[in-house]
Scaffold this active site. Structure first.
Site, short mmCIF file in Angstrom:
data_model
loop_
_atom_site.label_atom_id
_atom_site.label_comp_id
_atom_site.label_asym_id
_atom_site.label_seq_id
_atom_site.Cartn_x
_atom_site.Cartn_y
_atom_site.Cartn_z
CG ASP A 1 -2.13 1.36 1.17
OD1 ASP A 1 -1.53 2.36 1.07
OD2 ASP A 1 -2.84 0.59 2.36
N GLY B 1 -10.06 5.69 -5.71
CA GLY B 1 -8.30 4.24 -6.41
C GLY B 1 -7.03 4.79 -5.20
CG ASP C 1 -6.33 11.02 -6.40
OD1 ASP C 1 -5.29 11.22 -6.14
OD2 ASP C 1 -6.44 12.33 -6.96
N1 APR Z 1 -0.97 1.20 -2.61
C1 APR Z 1 -0.73 1.20 -3.63
N2 APR Z 1 -1.31 1.11 -5.57
C2 APR Z 1 -2.96 1.12 -4.91
C3 APR Z 1 -3.65 2.39 -3.76
C4 APR Z 1 -2.75 2.05 -2.91
N3 APR Z 1 -3.35 1.68 -1.70
N4 APR Z 1 -4.96 2.07 -4.37
C5 APR Z 1 -5.29 1.34 -6.03
N5 APR Z 1 -3.55 1.23 -5.76
C6 APR Z 1 -3.20 1.15 -8.15
C7 APR Z 1 -4.53 0.02 -8.56
O1 APR Z 1 -4.40 -1.42 -8.46
C8 APR Z 1 -3.52 0.40 -9.95
O2 APR Z 1 -2.72 -0.67 -10.36
O3 APR Z 1 -2.96 1.90 -8.51
C9 APR Z 1 -2.99 1.88 -9.62
C10 APR Z 1 -3.74 3.36 -10.41
O4 APR Z 1 -5.05 2.79 -10.14
P1 APR Z 1 -6.12 4.70 -10.24
O5 APR Z 1 -6.01 4.37 -8.81
O6 APR Z 1 -7.39 4.01 -10.76
O7 APR Z 1 -5.26 5.41 -11.05
P2 APR Z 1 -5.77 5.80 -12.80
O8 APR Z 1 -5.54 4.37 -13.39
O9 APR Z 1 -4.84 6.59 -12.76
O10 APR Z 1 -6.80 6.26 -12.97
C11 APR Z 1 -6.43 8.23 -12.03
O11 APR Z 1 -8.69 7.44 -10.47
O12 APR Z 1 -9.33 8.11 -8.85
C12 APR Z 1 -8.87 8.29 -9.86
O13 APR Z 1 -8.57 10.82 -9.15
C13 APR Z 1 -8.54 9.54 -10.19
O14 APR Z 1 -9.44 10.06 -11.80
C14 APR Z 1 -8.21 9.68 -11.65
C15 APR Z 1 -8.28 8.39 -11.55
#
Ligand code: APR
Length: 174
Positions: free
Chosen positions: A10, A32, A34
């Protein structure tokens, strides 16, 4: 030259100076990774994001990390929304990693952790994303001690590990 490592975990639990978040252009927070970073850093992160945003895809901006201490900075970058691969997605994704690294160097930090940018909501295929990430983090020499790629699942960890191993044996022009 920074050490580059892949860990499963994480990103909000990493003992590093800066974490990168996969933001949307508003920098106000989302779901996600973010969402996890905003929850851990507290509401001041969205307020700081509002001050420095918006941020275009492929760019990166920094704010304090607030309650995510001992992490000092959150580096917000915006990945490409995957369409079909013919819309500059790989170049924009590489730029996310490169701009974030250059910003980390400017901030004077020693260690930075990245999530697998764009591979969730934005739909970038995991295997190609791992290739782009591995190549991009090796492409610019930065004054950092550690670049950590944080995979949230085992498949992503394995893809990143394999892509890093391949990129270490490649030579420019080969
Ligand atoms: N730690 C590490 N990796 C994580 C975590 C965490 N706590 N939570 C999620 N992930 C991983 C997911 O498994 C994925 O492989 O982060 C990666 C990116 O996924 P997203 O968070 O969906 O990011 P992205 O695909 O770049 O989409 C961005 O999502 O929520 C929104 O504000 C953000 O609109 C933007 C979009």
């Amino acid at each position: 030259m920074a050490a580059i490592e892949v860990v499963l975990g994480d990103i909000t639990r990493q003992d590093v100076d800066a974490v990168v978040t996969a933001a949307n252009e508003s920098l106000l927070g989302g779901g996600g990774v973010d969402g996890a970073i905003h929850r851990a850093a507290g509401p001041r992160l969205a307020a700081a994001g509002a001050e420095v945003g918006p941020c275009a895809p492929g760019e990166a901006v920094a704010t304090p990390a607030f309650d995510l201490a001992p992490v000092r900075y959150v580096i917000h970058t915006v990945g490409p929304v995957w369409e079909d691969g013919d819309h500059d997605e790989a170049r924009v994704l590489a730029s996310c990693y490169q701009r974030a690294l250059l910003l980390a160097e400017e901030l004077g930090v020693r260690s930075v952790a990245f999530p697998a940018i764009a591979t969730g909501t934005y739909g970038f295929p995991a295997e190609l994303a791992a290739e782009v990430a591995a190549t991009a983090v090796r492409s610019i020499p930065v004054e950092l001690d550690l670049i950590r790629l944080v995979a949230f699942d085992e498949r992503t960890r394995d893809l990143l590990t394999a892509a890093l191993a391949r990129s270490s044996t490649e030579r420019p022009g080969s």
